[in-house]
Design a protein around this motif. Structure first.
Motif, PDB file in Angstrom:
ATOM      1  N   LEU A 115      17.144   6.581  -6.476  1.00 46.56           N
ATOM      2  CA  LEU A 115      16.336   5.414  -6.134  1.00 46.56           C
ATOM      3  C   LEU A 115      15.726   5.555  -4.743  1.00 46.56           C
ATOM      4  O   LEU A 115      14.529   5.345  -4.538  1.00 46.56           O
ATOM      5  N   VAL A 116      16.564   5.901  -3.762  1.00 46.81           N
ATOM      6  CA  VAL A 116      16.070   6.025  -2.390  1.00 46.81           C
ATOM      7  C   VAL A 116      15.074   7.180  -2.285  1.00 46.81           C
ATOM      8  O   VAL A 116      14.073   7.079  -1.566  1.00 46.81           O
ATOM      9  N   SER A 117      15.337   8.275  -2.986  1.00 45.10           N
ATOM     10  CA  SER A 117      14.409   9.408  -2.950  1.00 45.10           C
ATOM     11  C   SER A 117      13.035   9.010  -3.467  1.00 45.10           C
ATOM     12  O   SER A 117      11.995   9.411  -2.914  1.00 45.10           O
ATOM     13  N   SER A 118      13.020   8.212  -4.529  1.00 48.33           N
ATOM     14  CA  SER A 118      11.741   7.770  -5.077  1.00 48.33           C
ATOM     15  C   SER A 118      10.979   6.908  -4.079  1.00 48.33           C
ATOM     16  O   SER A 118       9.766   7.066  -3.894  1.00 48.33           O
ATOM     17  N   ALA A 119      11.688   5.984  -3.419  1.00 42.85           N
ATOM     18  CA  ALA A 119      11.025   5.121  -2.438  1.00 42.85           C
ATOM     19  C   ALA A 119      10.653   5.895  -1.185  1.00 42.85           C
ATOM     20  O   ALA A 119       9.584   5.684  -0.597  1.00 42.85           O
ATOM     21  N   ALA A 120      11.519   6.825  -0.759  1.00 41.45           N
ATOM     22  CA  ALA A 120      11.257   7.576   0.474  1.00 41.45           C
ATOM     23  C   ALA A 120      10.113   8.562   0.300  1.00 41.45           C
ATOM     24  O   ALA A 120       9.420   8.881   1.274  1.00 41.45           O
ATOM     25  N   SER A 121       9.913   9.063  -0.921  1.00 38.87           N
ATOM     26  CA  SER A 121       8.822  10.018  -1.132  1.00 38.87           C
ATOM     27  C   SER A 121       7.466   9.373  -0.867  1.00 38.87           C
ATOM     28  O   SER A 121       6.539  10.038  -0.375  1.00 38.87           O
TER      29      SER A 121
END
Length: 279
Positions: free
Chosen positions: A156-162
């Motif tokens: 989840l965080v990776s998707s938002a951070a990308s």
């Protein structure tokens, strides 16, 4: 007209805080509950499964212990465990997700590892760890819950951070020679506050259910400890004699999860909520 506008602004700002108030009250009550219990949690005060009376407003459990006292004392460990799980998972996922977004090679490795761990059902994994851990206990449940919850949070965080990492100001900072640590702490994480707040609320709710399920299966706290999930398991045979011994802990678990979920939704901006729904 100006005063009316000011009142609307104050109400708009106070609205999220008011919606978060029930969760704060429940968490504080669960933590302070053992000091508020009117009776000792392990001392019989009534007949087994006695109906509510003057000395026991919620009646007695299967051993005649005061249900209200055990209800007040039975939430502290659950709440603290859920808070610890949610905090560790959110913080770890924030760092790993931000690094993975800034370093695509690392992100691909993290995603592949997360895909493998996600295949293991959370409750089954916790049972395996809890039963194989020397002495069992709540620590085993907490560690297993952290490990098994982390892959979902990281993705989840990776998707938002990308999305943040692809923005112009982050690319400009990277081109200017800023180190990875600076990019993560100063550029990426501050722009993920809404997502991380919503994620914390979801992880807390999941931790409450997972830890409660493990306790119901007697992985973690053991009798005669006062624990909401144990109360449900122990008193289910006498639910027709004194329903409060089962209904009361079931209600507080549901109310705690619901209130924290509503609080996180109220405090998180709309963008953070939309990002979490992509999970």
């Amino acid at each position: 007209m100006s005063s009316a506008r000011d009142r609307r602004v104050v109400c708009h700002r106070a609205g999220p805080l008011l919606r978060a108030l029930p969760a704060c009250l429940l968490v504080c009550l669960a933590i302070a509950g053992p000091w508020l219990a009117p009776h000792a949690v392990d001392a019989p005060v009534t007949a087994p499964f006695a109906e509510p009376g003057a000395g026991a407003p919620l009646g007695g459990d299967q051993l005649g212990r005061d249900v209200l006292s055990r209800l007040l004392a039975g939430g502290r460990e659950l709440v603290l465990s859920a808070l610890l799980i949610a905090a560790v998972v959110t913080a770890t996922a924030a760092l790993i997700g931000a690094v993975g977004a800034l370093r695509p090679a690392v992100g691909r490795v993290v995603e592949r590892a997360a895909d493998v761990v996600i295949l293991l059902p959370a409750v089954l994994g916790i049972l395996l760890v809890g039963l194989s851990w020397p002495g069992g206990g709540r620590l085993a449940v907490v560690l297993a819950a952290i490990v098994l919850s982390l892959p979902y949070a990281v993705r989840l965080v990776s998707s938002a951070a990308s999305l943040v990492a692809a923005s112009g100001y982050v690319e400009a900072a990277a081109a200017g020679g800023e180190r990875l640590r600076v990019l993560v702490v100063r550029e990426v994480l501050p722009n993920l506050r809404a997502t991380l707040l919503a994620l914390f609320g979801l992880r807390f709710v999941e931790a409450v259910y997972v830890v409660s399920t493990a306790a119901f299966l007697q992985v973690g706290p053991q009798p005669p400890a006062a624990d909401w999930a144990l109360m449900i398991r122990e008193n289910s045979p006498g639910i027709l004699l004194n329903p409060w011994a089962v209904v009361a802990p079931s209600l507080v678990i549901g109310m705690l999860a619901l209130s924290v979920n509503l609080a996180s939704a109220a405090l998180a901006p709309q963008s953070g909520r939309q990002a979490v729904t992509l999970r």
